[in-house]
Write an enzyme that holds these catalytic residues in place. Structure first.
Site: not given
Length: 383
Positions: A55, A329
């Site tokens: 991420c 996200h």
């Protein structure tokens, strides 16, 4: 991006590019994405490199772009990130994301990311008397901010969601839930089911498709592109131990080290930061981040949420964009997406979600990969 620049420039001016992407290989069965993107954008034959750090992929890509300019090799570098996650059903996305955890110890134990951050939340609750309402209030605050962000995946408040559910029940002739407050709604196990105790559905960032990009240029030519440049004043990146080998569960060591590096490079302390975007993949992650970054002492993060200190009108506005929780996200794009938000905050261009402080001159981004194995922290300053 071309339309949002203050002054015109040609795509042919870009000399190099770095693209953050976690796993187009698994999400889309497409590898070697960097040159394909270069072709789509008409950027061949310049060098373009894909960076994978879970991420924190585009956060790491930004650091590579900054170093390319600092080396003197390039003056104009495009940095971005992208992820297409919705090709897969939820269970498939969960499996892909779990591949960023430790495959020898964490994954065989059944620890998907909700379970991992559930364990972190439980440890924080045991150590600091953090409670479920603290977690839920982070989600409420971030949805309040996301409702002001036209690019947010969920640009609605929790109150709006609650009211819609009640209206829908009434229209269908079903019993209308007796929710009086947002916390009533979020404590309802049918409306907000448990995912991995103590985390519920609305404690988790959504599955998101998205992309982000910024243009990095050397300071010597910045005014060719804008009369109001934002400088990358400090940057830090660090690696941390997997969860099973970490010294403690209530802190990410990589975040502490990356922020130390960034503060030192920028010549500031945590007290100088006016606004921040932190990696709230889960609500507990925001609380832990605010403590790791030195905004609050350990254990004070939950109380700061209670007191409204992290809201738009607080002294420590956090995740003005809505954060990963509300904005979304798209994992490979999230780090640069955070920088885009801080850029607008520092220039006073965030509209209704502009931090209410009288002075917004220094901003920070905090981008985490995996179970805290990677963290990139950037300090940005209005010049």
């Amino acid at each position: 991006m071309m339309e949002t620049m203050d002054k015109p420039f040609e795509i042919d001016d870009i000399e190099c590019a770095y693209i953050g992407n976690y796993s187009s290989d698994l999400f889309e069965t497409q590898g070697h994405t960097a040159p394909i993107v270069a072709d789509w954008l008409g950027m061949t034959p310049i060098p373009i490199t894909r960076i994978e750090n879970a991420c924190a992929s585009s956060g790491s890509a930004l650091r590579e772009g900054a170093m390319a300019i600092a080396s003197g090799m390039y003056d104009i570098v495009l940095v971005g990130g992208m992820e297409k996650m919705t090709n897969l059903p939820t269970e498939g996305v969960t499996d892909v994301l779990a591949s960023a955890a430790d495959g020898l110890y964490e994954v065989p134990a059944g620890l998907t990311f909700p379970g991992i951050f559930g364990a972190i939340a439980k440890a924080h609750m045991d150590r600091y008397e953090t409670n479920l309402d603290h977690l839920l209030k982070v989600g409420i605050k971030n949805h309040n901010n996301g409702a002001l962000n036209p690019k947010a995946q969920f640009n609605v408040t929790i109150q709006d969601m609650m009211d819609r559910r009640k209206a829908r029940a009434e229209q269908r002739g079903q019993p209308v839930p007796d929710w009086q407050t947002e916390l009533d709604f979020l404590h309802d196990e049918q409306a907000n089911p448990w995912i991995a105790w103590p985390l519920r559905l609305y404690d988790c960032a959504p599955i998101t498709d998205g992309a982000s990009c910024i243009l990095l240029v050397s300071s010597e030519i910045a005014h060719n592109f804008t009369d109001r440049p934002v400088s990358l004043a400090g940057i830090g990146q660090a690696s941390g131990k997997p969860l099973h080998d970490a010294d403690e569960l209530t802190s990410l060591s990589a975040a502490k080290e990356a922020s130390r590096q960034a503060y030192e490079m920028a010549g500031i302390t945590a007290d100088d930061v006016d606004v921040a975007e932190v990696h709230d993949c889960f609500t507990i992650a925001e609380i832990v981040a605010t403590e790791d970054l030195g905004f609050f002492v350990p254990g004070e993060g939950p109380r700061a949420v209670d007191e409204g200190r992290t809201a738009l009108d607080g002294d420590r506005p956090i995740n003005t964009s809505g954060g990963l929780k509300s904005k979304g996200h798209p994992v490979g794009a999230s780090g640069v997406g955070q920088v885009v938000e801080i850029y607008h905050q520092l220039r006073g261009e965030a509209g209704e979600r502009q931090a209410k402080k009288s002075k917004v001159e220094v901003g920070l981004t905090h981008n985490v990969g995996g179970t805290g194995g990677t963290c990139v922290v950037n300090v940005l300053r209005m010049e």
